[in-house]
Design a protein around this motif. Structure first.
Motif, mmCIF file in Angstrom:
data_model
loop_
_atom_site.group_PDB
_atom_site.id
_atom_site.type_symbol
_atom_site.label_atom_id
_atom_site.label_comp_id
_atom_site.label_asym_id
_atom_site.label_seq_id
_atom_site.Cartn_x
_atom_site.Cartn_y
_atom_site.Cartn_z
ATOM 1 N N ASP A 135 86.038 1.234 -104.597
ATOM 2 C CA ASP A 135 85.249 1.288 -103.362
ATOM 3 C C ASP A 135 85.762 2.472 -102.543
ATOM 4 O OD1 ASP A 135 83.985 1.050 -100.971
ATOM 5 O OD2 ASP A 135 84.405 -1.085 -100.673
ATOM 6 N N ALA A 189 78.135 -1.792 -97.423
ATOM 7 C CA ALA A 189 78.071 -3.183 -97.891
ATOM 8 C C ALA A 189 77.030 -3.317 -99.009
ATOM 9 C CB ALA A 189 77.715 -4.108 -96.734
ATOM 10 N N VAL A 202 84.027 3.967 -100.121
ATOM 11 C CA VAL A 202 83.164 4.111 -98.949
ATOM 12 C C VAL A 202 83.911 4.840 -97.823
ATOM 13 C CG1 VAL A 202 82.054 2.776 -97.097
ATOM 14 C CG2 VAL A 202 81.624 2.197 -99.482
ATOM 15 N N GLN A 203 85.190 4.506 -97.633
ATOM 16 C CA GLN A 203 85.945 5.161 -96.559
ATOM 17 C C GLN A 203 86.841 6.289 -97.072
ATOM 18 O OE1 GLN A 203 88.207 3.922 -92.396
ATOM 19 N NE2 GLN A 203 87.165 2.399 -93.563
ATOM 20 N N GLU A 221 89.963 -0.293 -93.595
ATOM 21 C CA GLU A 221 90.071 -1.184 -92.439
ATOM 22 C C GLU A 221 91.387 -1.966 -92.501
ATOM 23 O OE1 GLU A 221 87.096 0.573 -91.288
ATOM 24 O OE2 GLU A 221 87.602 -1.086 -89.967
ATOM 25 N N LYS A 257 79.256 6.117 -95.880
ATOM 26 C CA LYS A 257 79.823 6.836 -94.740
ATOM 27 C C LYS A 257 79.518 8.333 -94.737
ATOM 28 C CE LYS A 257 83.385 3.466 -93.453
ATOM 29 N NZ LYS A 257 82.867 2.941 -92.205
ATOM 30 N N PHE A 269 88.421 -4.517 -97.158
ATOM 31 C CA PHE A 269 87.197 -4.597 -96.351
ATOM 32 C C PHE A 269 86.074 -4.008 -97.193
ATOM 33 C CE2 PHE A 269 83.883 -3.217 -93.478
ATOM 34 C CZ PHE A 269 83.723 -4.339 -92.674
ATOM 35 N N HIS A 270 85.025 -4.817 -97.416
ATOM 36 C CA HIS A 270 83.905 -4.328 -98.224
ATOM 37 C C HIS A 270 82.574 -4.431 -97.497
ATOM 38 C CE1 HIS A 270 86.559 -3.724 -101.603
ATOM 39 N NE2 HIS A 270 86.956 -4.979 -101.556
ATOM 40 N N GLY A 271 82.566 -4.948 -96.255
ATOM 41 C CA GLY A 271 81.318 -4.977 -95.502
ATOM 42 C C GLY A 271 81.011 -6.343 -94.920
ATOM 43 N N VAL A 276 78.367 -2.009 -102.257
ATOM 44 C CA VAL A 276 79.300 -2.949 -102.889
ATOM 45 C C VAL A 276 78.522 -4.102 -103.534
ATOM 46 C CG1 VAL A 276 81.139 -4.622 -102.412
ATOM 47 C CG2 VAL A 276 81.229 -2.346 -101.369
ATOM 48 N N GLU A 331 89.887 -0.650 -103.188
ATOM 49 C CA GLU A 331 89.862 0.590 -102.398
ATOM 50 C C GLU A 331 91.094 1.402 -102.798
ATOM 51 O OE1 GLU A 331 89.084 -0.346 -97.973
ATOM 52 O OE2 GLU A 331 89.348 -2.292 -98.905
ATOM 53 N N SER A 349 73.776 1.221 -96.759
ATOM 54 C CA SER A 349 75.090 0.980 -96.146
ATOM 55 C C SER A 349 76.152 0.779 -97.220
ATOM 56 C CB SER A 349 75.035 -0.282 -95.285
ATOM 57 O OG SER A 349 74.842 -1.402 -96.128
HETATM 58 C C1 LIG Z 1 85.937 0.493 -98.094
HETATM 59 C C2 LIG Z 1 84.700 0.034 -97.391
HETATM 60 N N1 LIG Z 1 83.748 -0.591 -98.082
HETATM 61 C C3 LIG Z 1 82.603 -1.007 -97.504
HETATM 62 C C4 LIG Z 1 82.386 -0.818 -96.157
HETATM 63 C C5 LIG Z 1 81.118 -1.291 -95.513
HETATM 64 O O1 LIG Z 1 80.322 -0.223 -95.127
HETATM 65 P P1 LIG Z 1 79.119 -0.427 -94.099
HETATM 66 O O2 LIG Z 1 79.725 -0.728 -92.773
HETATM 67 O O3 LIG Z 1 78.376 0.865 -94.149
HETATM 68 O O4 LIG Z 1 78.308 -1.571 -94.618
HETATM 69 C C6 LIG Z 1 83.355 -0.160 -95.382
HETATM 70 C C7 LIG Z 1 83.163 0.064 -93.947
HETATM 71 O O5 LIG Z 1 84.063 0.359 -93.186
HETATM 72 C C8 LIG Z 1 84.551 0.279 -96.015
HETATM 73 O O6 LIG Z 1 85.517 0.905 -95.325
#
Ligand SMILES: Cc1ncc(COP(=O)(O)O)c(C=O)c1O
Length: 423
Positions: free
Chosen positions: A239, A122, A241-242, A211, A268, A148-150, A125, A206, A120
């Protein structure tokens, strides 16, 4: 496929399943839309009542290549026929190494790079922080407002918004310091810091706060942050992730900021909807964690790695990052054209197809979460699935598959426009 709404939304079968869900599923795992999904293909979702929707949520940004992309499905199926999970910690396999090799070559980081995989965002991170801590021997972490990091303990502690992400879940991890997220309107203030930079292992930022409301970081601030990190030997973690995997018009959003981070977290959209995440970065840094210190039972599952290799091919073959820019331009100009008659549109921001529309109270200029919810409800009832974003819940965000065809995009923008106008 055409949008088709043939029952009230949610339909009777979705309502039946919602009742069963309420009895058997913990309420904490919420859902934005009350429709249950039966099938998904390309940019479309079909619910259990036979209603057909266009998907602007894309599994919260996991479906940049579209639902059920035939090449990605074929790669998953081939891998399932070979083996499903010997576990990389027990006995390794090629798809993991091929994916690490591929991503390490593409990542916008100087010098030789290595990758490691988890499940995931999170977890990615958490592990980036662990790697930075073992490299520097320091404990502190620097994060930003709107982050937002999880939802795991470390990632939640680094996250900004209290409700719903942190409410009642403390105590949080200590030694986390926070500055204002630097955007077009907010400068990165590195003066009068309340912490000693020499205690900071890493900063996690980010490139586009997801988020938090689809807020692009400013290029100047990124350069300033890079300089600060270099000066104080702080590991700079982006980060993505998004913002990653083609969404912003380049494979990694950081390609557009003119500076190179030391580590990047990904998740993601990297595996076409399967759970896979990654930390990629400078080899010397990545190797600072001792053997057995990072990893996990399911990290880098072979089916997910095979899917991710196929996703990369699709990204290249179908030029999806470039397509993200075309989509973003269309969304922007459609929303901009409504601004004069919809005074509640407070602005449009973002990068590529990661677009946020800000909804405000025209009288006060304050964020208008209620009107935003009305827009989402209207859209859903007319065949467009969307999820909101923003610390104040007043941002409409676009995470549609980048494979969305022009006629479907036009249809979706018509629904979105009506939803905004009628709100
Ligand atoms: C920038 C960022 N980091 C980390 C996460 C956490 O990812 P996950 O929900 O897969 O743990 C998200 C989830 O939206 C995110 O947007």
């Amino acid at each position: 496929m055409e949008v088709r709404i043939k029952t009230p939304i949610p339909g009777p079968r979705s309502i039946e399943l919602s009742q069963l869900r309420a009895l058997n599923v913990a309420q904490g795992h919420g859902s934005v839309c009350g429709i249950f999904i039966d099938r998904a293909e390309g940019a479309h979702l079909v619910d259990v009542d036979g209603n057909i929707f266009i998907d602007y949520a894309g599994g919260i940004g996991t479906i940049n290549v579209g639902h059920s992309h035939p090449k990605v499905l074929a790669a998953m199926k081939d891998q399932i026929d070979q083996f499903v999970h010997p576990c990389f910690t027990v006995a390794p396999y090629e798809p993991y190494v091929s994916l690490a090799t591929n991503l390490s070559k593409r990542v916008p980081i100087s010098g030789s790079c290595k990758a490691v995989f988890f499940n995931s965002g999170a977890e990615a991170v958490e592990n980036a922080v662990k790697i930075a801590k073992s490299y520097t021997g320091r404990k502190g972490i620097l994060v930003f407002s709107h982050a937002f990091h999880g939802r795991t303990l470390m990632a939640m502690s680094m996250t900004y918004k209290e409700d719903p992400y942190k409410k009642g879940f403390g105590p949080f991890v200590p030694n986390i310091h926070r500055l204002e997220f630097p955007s077009e309107n907010v400068d990165l203030d590195l003066n009068n810091l309340e912490f000693d930079p020499r205690t900071i292992a890493c900063t996690v930022i980010e490139p586009v706060a997801g988020e938090g409301g689809f807020i692009p970081a400013s290029r100047n601030a990124m350069a300033k942050l890079r300089k600060f990190c270099t000066q104080h030997d702080i590991v700079m973690v982006a980060d993505e992730v998004q913002s990653g995997f083609g969404r912003t018009g380049t494979l990694f959003a950081m390609e557009q900021f003119g500076v190179k981070p030391d580590l990047i977290t990904l998740a993601k959209s990297i595996a076409g909807g399967l759970p896979l995440s990654s930390v990629i970065g400078r080899s010397d840094l990545m190797d600072s964690a001792h053997i057995g210190g990072i990893g996990g039972t399911f990290g880098g599952n072979p089916v997910a790695c095979a899917a991710a290799l196929a996703v990369l091919e699709v990204m290249d073959d179908e030029q999806l990052p470039e397509r993200a820019n075309e989509i973003g331009k269309k969304v922007r100009s459609k929303v901009e054209s409504l601004k004069d008659k919809c005074l509640w549109i407070g602005g449009v921001r973002g990068l590529g197809a990661m677009i946020g529309v800000i909804i405000i109270d025209p009288e006060t200029g304050a964020p208008d979460k209620k009107r935003t919810s009305r827009i989402h409800k209207y859209a859903l009832e007319h065949g467009l699935v969307m999820i909101p974003a923003g610390t104040d819940g007043n941002i409409i965000r676009t995470l549609m598959p980048l494979t969305i065809k022009d006629d479907i995009l036009d249809q979706s923008l018509d629904i979105l426009s009506k939803a905004i106008v009628n709100a």
